[in-house]
Scaffold this motif. Structure first.
Motif, PDB file in Angstrom:
ATOM      1  N   ALA A 210      53.569   5.284 -32.545  1.00  0.00           N
ATOM      2  CA  ALA A 210      54.793   6.083 -32.536  1.00  0.00           C
ATOM      3  C   ALA A 210      55.556   5.874 -33.847  1.00  0.00           C
ATOM      4  N   PRO A 211      55.788   6.954 -34.639  1.00  0.00           N
ATOM      5  CA  PRO A 211      56.386   6.771 -35.961  1.00  0.00           C
ATOM      6  C   PRO A 211      57.860   6.369 -35.923  1.00  0.00           C
ATOM      7  N   TYR A 212      58.584   6.786 -34.892  1.00  0.00           N
ATOM      8  CA  TYR A 212      60.018   6.475 -34.830  1.00  0.00           C
ATOM      9  C   TYR A 212      60.298   5.294 -33.907  1.00  0.00           C
ATOM     10  N   ALA A 213      59.639   5.249 -32.791  1.00  0.00           N
ATOM     11  CA  ALA A 213      59.655   4.096 -31.872  1.00  0.00           C
ATOM     12  C   ALA A 213      61.065   3.599 -31.583  1.00  0.00           C
ATOM     13  N   PHE A 214      61.863   4.426 -30.937  1.00  0.00           N
ATOM     14  CA  PHE A 214      63.183   3.998 -30.504  1.00  0.00           C
ATOM     15  C   PHE A 214      63.054   3.057 -29.312  1.00  0.00           C
ATOM     16  N   CYS A 215      63.977   2.115 -29.213  1.00  0.00           N
ATOM     17  CA  CYS A 215      63.932   1.142 -28.125  1.00  0.00           C
ATOM     18  C   CYS A 215      64.167   1.833 -26.781  1.00  0.00           C
ATOM     19  N   ASP A 216      65.164   2.721 -26.723  1.00  0.00           N
ATOM     20  CA  ASP A 216      65.461   3.493 -25.519  1.00  0.00           C
ATOM     21  C   ASP A 216      65.587   2.604 -24.289  1.00  0.00           C
ATOM     22  N   GLY A 217      66.249   1.454 -24.457  1.00  0.00           N
ATOM     23  CA  GLY A 217      66.494   0.546 -23.344  1.00  0.00           C
ATOM     24  C   GLY A 217      65.411  -0.485 -23.110  1.00  0.00           C
ATOM     25  N   ASN A 218      64.251  -0.316 -23.730  1.00  0.00           N
ATOM     26  CA  ASN A 218      63.155  -1.275 -23.554  1.00  0.00           C
ATOM     27  C   ASN A 218      63.320  -2.401 -24.567  1.00  0.00           C
ATOM     28  N   LYS A 219      63.765  -3.563 -24.089  1.00  0.00           N
ATOM     29  CA  LYS A 219      63.990  -4.707 -24.964  1.00  0.00           C
ATOM     30  C   LYS A 219      63.024  -5.853 -24.666  1.00  0.00           C
ATOM     31  N   THR A 220      61.837  -5.479 -24.162  1.00  0.00           N
ATOM     32  CA  THR A 220      60.815  -6.490 -23.863  1.00  0.00           C
ATOM     33  C   THR A 220      59.484  -6.210 -24.567  1.00  0.00           C
ATOM     34  N   ASP A 221      59.255  -4.959 -24.978  1.00  0.00           N
ATOM     35  CA  ASP A 221      57.994  -4.613 -25.625  1.00  0.00           C
ATOM     36  C   ASP A 221      58.235  -4.336 -27.113  1.00  0.00           C
ATOM     37  N   PHE A 222      57.466  -5.070 -27.935  1.00  0.00           N
ATOM     38  CA  PHE A 222      57.663  -4.959 -29.380  1.00  0.00           C
ATOM     39  C   PHE A 222      56.315  -4.853 -30.076  1.00  0.00           C
ATOM     40  N   LYS A 223      56.332  -4.451 -31.334  1.00  0.00           N
ATOM     41  CA  LYS A 223      55.076  -4.331 -32.069  1.00  0.00           C
ATOM     42  C   LYS A 223      55.168  -5.037 -33.413  1.00  0.00           C
ATOM     43  N   PRO A 224      54.024  -5.461 -33.940  1.00  0.00           N
ATOM     44  CA  PRO A 224      54.023  -6.180 -35.215  1.00  0.00           C
ATOM     45  C   PRO A 224      54.254  -5.219 -36.379  1.00  0.00           C
ATOM     46  N   PHE A 225      54.501  -5.786 -37.530  1.00  0.00           N
ATOM     47  CA  PHE A 225      54.727  -4.999 -38.745  1.00  0.00           C
ATOM     48  C   PHE A 225      54.252  -5.848 -39.926  1.00  0.00           C
ATOM     49  N   LYS A 226      54.315  -5.284 -41.108  1.00  0.00           N
ATOM     50  CA  LYS A 226      53.867  -5.986 -42.299  1.00  0.00           C
ATOM     51  C   LYS A 226      55.027  -6.161 -43.278  1.00  0.00           C
ATOM     52  N   MET A 227      55.082  -7.343 -43.873  1.00  0.00           N
ATOM     53  CA  MET A 227      56.033  -7.586 -44.951  1.00  0.00           C
ATOM     54  C   MET A 227      55.556  -6.867 -46.216  1.00  0.00           C
ATOM     55  N   PRO A 228      56.437  -6.672 -47.203  1.00  0.00           N
ATOM     56  CA  PRO A 228      56.002  -6.033 -48.455  1.00  0.00           C
ATOM     57  C   PRO A 228      54.829  -6.742 -49.122  1.00  0.00           C
TER      58      PRO A 228
END
Length: 264
Positions: A233-251
């Motif tokens: 999901a390119p925008y991935a708003f939380c929309d109340g979900n504060k338990t599921d998260f995804k990894p990301f990359k540092m510069p």
């Protein structure tokens, strides 16, 4: 702190194949100019543009550009340094080029700041100072006068690999001596600056914030990126979900789960 001194000399820049180049300089009388000191944090660079308009009461217009010379604009530059630095510019308050008496109207800053090692790992913002007519005794004319520019980083993720990028924002704030903030936001009176020094201090906030609302949740260990509908999901708003998260990359390419500490 290292000093890069542009003493008594004005840098004229012009575009050639997308690059800025110098075309000469000349001595400036101190009574018709002021010294602009610009303090920069590590990793910052600036380009400055002094803009001129016809003096009040003059019917003439700003002369057109001729080759490298542009009477209505004068350009300044301070290159990036990994250390804190101070740029020193002598800025004319008036100009008589082209036969039309001109006065300084504004000084605009293009601010660049690095946040990573790659060439494009930088943020850019614009800020400046406005000037107006006035008299030399109409306000406190102590020298140096100090203006404060507060810069902040705002972070977000981009692309399928969710790389962190940062957005730079700089704004004028009041110094402790300017409790009401009026001097911080100007405009300044030219007559107050003749032969004096104006210091502009750029600071960078230690706290970074998300650039997009409802994308991140803050924890004691840092910020976590909300999952949204899926990893893709390119925008991935939380929309109340504060338990599921995804990894990301540092510069720098590190795989992380919390910002800015990378790992919990």
């Amino acid at each position: 702190m290292s000093n890069a001194t542009f003493s008594g000399c004005m840098l004229w820049l012009f575009a050639v194949a997308g690059a800025m180049a110098a075309s000469g300089c000349s001595a400036i009388k101190s009574t018709d100019s002021f010294t602009l000191l610009t303090e920069l944090p590590p990793g910052f660079s600036i380009k400055g543009e002094a803009s001129y308009v016809p003096r009040t009461g003059e019917a003439c217009t700003v002369p057109p550009r001729k080759g490298r010379n542009y009477p209505g604009l004068k350009f300044f530059e301070q290159k990036l340094s990994n250390d804190a630095q101070t740029a020193r510019f002598e800025v004319p308050l008036t100009s008589k080029e082209g036969g039309c008496p001109l006065v300084l109207d504004s000084f605009g800053y293009e601010v660049d700041a690095k946040y990573g090692a790659a060439r494009l790992d930088l943020g850019r913002d614009y800020t400046g100072i406005a000037f107006q007519d006035g008299t030399a005794d109409s306000q406190n004319s102590s020298s140096p006068m100090t203006l404060q520019k507060q810069c902040e980083w705002f972070f977000r993720t981009i692309g399928p690999d969710r790389y962190i990028v940062k957005i730079l924002q700089c704004k004028s704030v009041a110094t402790p001596e300017q409790a009401n903030g009026s001097v911080a936001k100007g405009p300044l009176q030219r007559a107050q600056l003749a032969g004096k020094t104006l210091k502009v201090v750029f600071d960078i906030s230690n706290e970074e914030k998300p650039a997009v609302g409802d994308n991140w949740v803050k924890f004691p260990t840092g910020w976590k990126r909300c999952m949204g509908d899926s990893l893709e999901a390119p925008y991935a708003f939380c929309d109340g979900n504060k338990t599921d998260f995804k990894p990301f990359k540092m510069p720098d390419g590190r795989d992380c789960t919390v910002y800015p500490n990378c790992t919990e």
